[in-house]
Scaffold this motif. Structure first.
Motif, mmCIF file in Angstrom:
data_model
loop_
_atom_site.group_PDB
_atom_site.id
_atom_site.type_symbol
_atom_site.label_atom_id
_atom_site.label_comp_id
_atom_site.label_asym_id
_atom_site.label_seq_id
_atom_site.Cartn_x
_atom_site.Cartn_y
_atom_site.Cartn_z
ATOM 1 N N GLY A 100 8.535 3.727 0.475
ATOM 2 C CA GLY A 100 7.299 4.493 0.400
ATOM 3 C C GLY A 100 6.708 4.832 1.753
ATOM 4 O O GLY A 100 5.825 5.692 1.850
ATOM 5 N N LEU A 101 7.184 4.188 2.821
ATOM 6 C CA LEU A 101 6.718 4.528 4.161
ATOM 7 C C LEU A 101 7.078 5.969 4.506
ATOM 8 O O LEU A 101 6.430 6.590 5.346
ATOM 9 C CB LEU A 101 7.329 3.566 5.193
ATOM 10 C CG LEU A 101 6.884 3.750 6.646
ATOM 11 C CD1 LEU A 101 5.377 3.546 6.787
ATOM 12 C CD2 LEU A 101 7.627 2.802 7.570
ATOM 13 N N MET A 102 8.112 6.506 3.847
ATOM 14 C CA MET A 102 8.514 7.887 4.088
ATOM 15 C C MET A 102 8.009 8.816 2.981
ATOM 16 O O MET A 102 8.460 9.948 2.844
ATOM 17 C CB MET A 102 10.038 7.978 4.232
ATOM 18 C CG MET A 102 10.540 7.295 5.494
ATOM 19 S SD MET A 102 12.344 7.182 5.607
ATOM 20 C CE MET A 102 12.782 8.901 5.830
ATOM 21 N N SER A 103 7.044 8.325 2.181
ATOM 22 C CA SER A 103 6.458 9.133 1.119
ATOM 23 C C SER A 103 5.155 9.774 1.607
ATOM 24 O O SER A 103 4.753 9.609 2.762
ATOM 25 C CB SER A 103 6.162 8.249 -0.102
ATOM 26 O OG SER A 103 5.082 7.369 0.186
ATOM 27 N N LYS A 104 4.480 10.468 0.728
ATOM 28 C CA LYS A 104 3.215 11.126 1.077
ATOM 29 C C LYS A 104 2.207 10.114 1.605
ATOM 30 O O LYS A 104 1.466 10.399 2.554
ATOM 31 C CB LYS A 104 2.658 11.851 -0.152
ATOM 32 C CG LYS A 104 1.329 12.538 0.087
ATOM 33 C CD LYS A 104 0.815 13.195 -1.190
ATOM 34 C CE LYS A 104 -0.568 13.817 -0.964
ATOM 35 N NZ LYS A 104 -1.106 14.422 -2.228
ATOM 36 N N ARG A 105 2.176 8.915 0.991
ATOM 37 C CA ARG A 105 1.211 7.898 1.420
ATOM 38 C C ARG A 105 1.543 7.351 2.803
ATOM 39 O O ARG A 105 0.656 7.043 3.590
ATOM 40 C CB ARG A 105 1.196 6.738 0.414
ATOM 41 C CG ARG A 105 0.370 6.998 -0.833
ATOM 42 C CD ARG A 105 0.296 5.744 -1.676
ATOM 43 N NE ARG A 105 -0.635 5.919 -2.788
ATOM 44 C CZ ARG A 105 -0.364 5.656 -4.047
ATOM 45 N NH1 ARG A 105 0.825 5.185 -4.371
ATOM 46 N NH2 ARG A 105 -1.259 5.834 -4.985
ATOM 47 N N ARG B 180 15.059 0.128 1.341
ATOM 48 C CA ARG B 180 14.101 -0.142 2.396
ATOM 49 C C ARG B 180 14.251 0.864 3.538
ATOM 50 O O ARG B 180 15.341 1.408 3.768
ATOM 51 C CB ARG B 180 14.288 -1.566 2.958
ATOM 52 C CG ARG B 180 13.813 -2.669 2.006
ATOM 53 C CD ARG B 180 12.320 -2.588 1.780
ATOM 54 N NE ARG B 180 11.777 -3.659 0.975
ATOM 55 C CZ ARG B 180 11.632 -3.622 -0.345
ATOM 56 N NH1 ARG B 180 12.025 -2.552 -1.027
ATOM 57 N NH2 ARG B 180 11.077 -4.637 -0.994
ATOM 58 N N VAL B 181 13.149 1.102 4.243
ATOM 59 C CA VAL B 181 13.155 1.924 5.460
ATOM 60 C C VAL B 181 13.310 0.989 6.652
ATOM 61 O O VAL B 181 12.625 -0.040 6.740
ATOM 62 C CB VAL B 181 11.849 2.730 5.589
ATOM 63 C CG1 VAL B 181 11.705 3.315 6.986
ATOM 64 C CG2 VAL B 181 11.806 3.841 4.552
ATOM 65 N N GLY C 120 0.794 -1.220 0.000
ATOM 66 C CA GLY C 120 0.000 0.000 0.000
ATOM 67 C C GLY C 120 0.826 1.269 0.000
ATOM 68 O O GLY C 120 0.341 2.335 -0.392
ATOM 69 N N PHE C 121 2.083 1.184 0.438
ATOM 70 C CA PHE C 121 2.968 2.350 0.462
ATOM 71 C C PHE C 121 3.880 2.414 -0.760
ATOM 72 O O PHE C 121 4.643 3.357 -0.926
ATOM 73 C CB PHE C 121 3.850 2.325 1.718
ATOM 74 C CG PHE C 121 3.077 2.362 3.001
ATOM 75 C CD1 PHE C 121 2.126 3.344 3.224
ATOM 76 C CD2 PHE C 121 3.291 1.416 3.984
ATOM 77 C CE1 PHE C 121 1.403 3.391 4.415
ATOM 78 C CE2 PHE C 121 2.582 1.446 5.182
ATOM 79 C CZ PHE C 121 1.627 2.432 5.393
ATOM 80 N N SER C 122 3.838 1.392 -1.592
ATOM 81 C CA SER C 122 4.783 1.313 -2.705
ATOM 82 C C SER C 122 4.628 2.498 -3.635
ATOM 83 O O SER C 122 3.515 2.893 -4.013
ATOM 84 C CB SER C 122 4.558 0.013 -3.494
ATOM 85 O OG SER C 122 5.362 -0.004 -4.659
ATOM 86 N N VAL C 123 5.770 3.065 -4.036
ATOM 87 C CA VAL C 123 5.732 4.191 -4.971
ATOM 88 C C VAL C 123 5.317 3.734 -6.355
ATOM 89 O O VAL C 123 4.981 4.551 -7.216
ATOM 90 C CB VAL C 123 7.107 4.903 -5.034
ATOM 91 C CG1 VAL C 123 7.434 5.536 -3.712
ATOM 92 C CG2 VAL C 123 8.204 3.927 -5.463
#
Length: 371
Positions: free
Chosen positions: A123-128, A165-166, A84-87
């Motif tokens: 993507g955990l550190m993205s807008k989503r 990865r985060v 769900g967080f994938s860019v």
């Protein structure tokens, strides 16, 4: 020091557990929902596994299974499913899979481990992802944890694969100082471990599609069509669909250099790491997953090697099911590096010897060299 105990959430096939065991930990309990991944885990790691939907599982049940009380666990680990967080994902920002990171937080609150470790996509550190990440950081700070947040490139730690990865690690503070330090990447000059170093010694799988007699999970893709074999033949090492003649390209790819998936129908290069091994690496139509010199998709064993699983680790399930297990796993080598750092912190804590240099979550985030 006795082997510190771990509770491993979202354990999948066992990549994180395998690395943590090599780092010196004992897995007291693991949780996984996927039945095929559970079968693989039990075969290779052990029976200390709760097969259940984590939404329906209480913290008390897991602690009872692990024979622990709140506060006794040395390390709570896990990589919540992160698609769900994938860019790369399109569509609405609302994805039901995103709340799995909050389920992880629920277990931090109830177990109160000395340390926790969470792995997720960048993507955990993205807008989503940021709203979920901020909620985690704020809540664990209230619980008394100091957090260490960084983005890592797995190839920097010896994994023959480019995999960003985060990593979020929390240390429960006691007033005695900081005992944890983020590990420094040993590879700083780009001299990464290559595909050839990882899989170059493997014998070619049988031409008839059967399993190799001595190498587990090593068989050709049975559904590879004659058309796709012809397509592969036109792709050089490191190349992709742009090298396929127009008459062999998919209609959506013809005269469309802006198509977002440029790496599909691609081939690995011997002298470089692979790209990210995904849950669908079993088909070269899904990425750069064709063998560097043979006209075929890589085998499951070759994908497992690129994820740093040993050949003694045998996966259970169909080709598609095993590819998902391998692609979703934390590379055991990366897990071992992270686990070794936590193990060292536990040793320092036992000796009451805090580190001299303090690390801070925001500093680590800003210093990351991974974009």
């Amino acid at each position: 020091m006795k082997k510190p105990k771990v509770i491993d959430l979202f354990c999948g096939a066992g990549g994180l557990a395998l690395g943590l065991e090599k780092a010196g930990f004992k897995i007291a309990a693991s949780v996984e929902f996927d039945s095929k991944a559970c079968k693989t885990y039990r075969r290779n790691i052990g029976d200390h596994l709760i097969e259940a939907d984590i939404h329906k599982l209480s913290v008390a049940e897991v602690l009872k299974f692990a024979k622990m009380e709140p506060g006794e666990c040395s390390l709570l680990a896990g990589g919540p499913p992160c698609q769900g967080f994938s860019v790369q994902r399109r569509g609405d920002d609302v994805d039901p899979r995103n709340d799995l990171v909050l389920e992880y937080l629920r277990f931090v609150e109830g177990i109160m481990p000395q340390f926790f470790l969470m792995e997720n996509v960048s993507g955990l550190m993205s807008k989503r992802g940021t709203p979920f990440l901020d909620k985690i950081l704020n809540r664990v700070a209230e619980l008394g944890y100091k957090t260490y947040l960084t983005k890592v490139e797995a190839a920097d730690f010896g994994v023959p694969q480019m995999r960003k990865r985060v990593i979020l690690i929390g240390e429960r503070m006691t007033g005695a100082g900081q005992f944890f330090e983020l590990p420094e990447a040993p590879i700083k000059d780009g001299k990464y471990r290559t595909v050839k170093q990882a899989i170059g010694d493997l014998a070619s799988p049988p031409a008839d599609g059967s399993l190799h007699p001595t190498i587990p999970n090593h068989a050709r893709e049975a559904k590879l069509s004659a058309m796709n074999v012809e397509r592969i033949q036109h792709v050089p090492q490191g190349g992709g669909r742009e090298h396929i003649p127009e008459h062999l390209q998919l209609p959506c790819h013809r005269n469309n250099p802006g198509h977002r998936h440029m790496d599909v129908y691609g081939r690995l290069a011997w002298d470089k790491p692979s790209g990210t091994i995904t849950a669908r690496f079993d088909s070269f139509t899904r990425g750069k997953f064709a063998h560097p010199i043979e006209h075929r998709s890589i085998t499951l064993r070759e994908g497992a090697r690129l994820q740093t699983f040993p050949d003694t680790f045998i996966f259970e399930g169909s080709r598609e099911e095993v590819a998902k297990q391998i692609g979703n796993a934390v590379p055991p080598l990366l897990a071992e590096v992270l686990g070794t750092s936590v193990f060292a912190a536990l040793c320092r804590k036992e000796k009451k010897s805090p580190v001299a240099r303090q690390q801070d979550v925001r500093m680590c985030e800003l210093e990351s060299s991974v974009s």
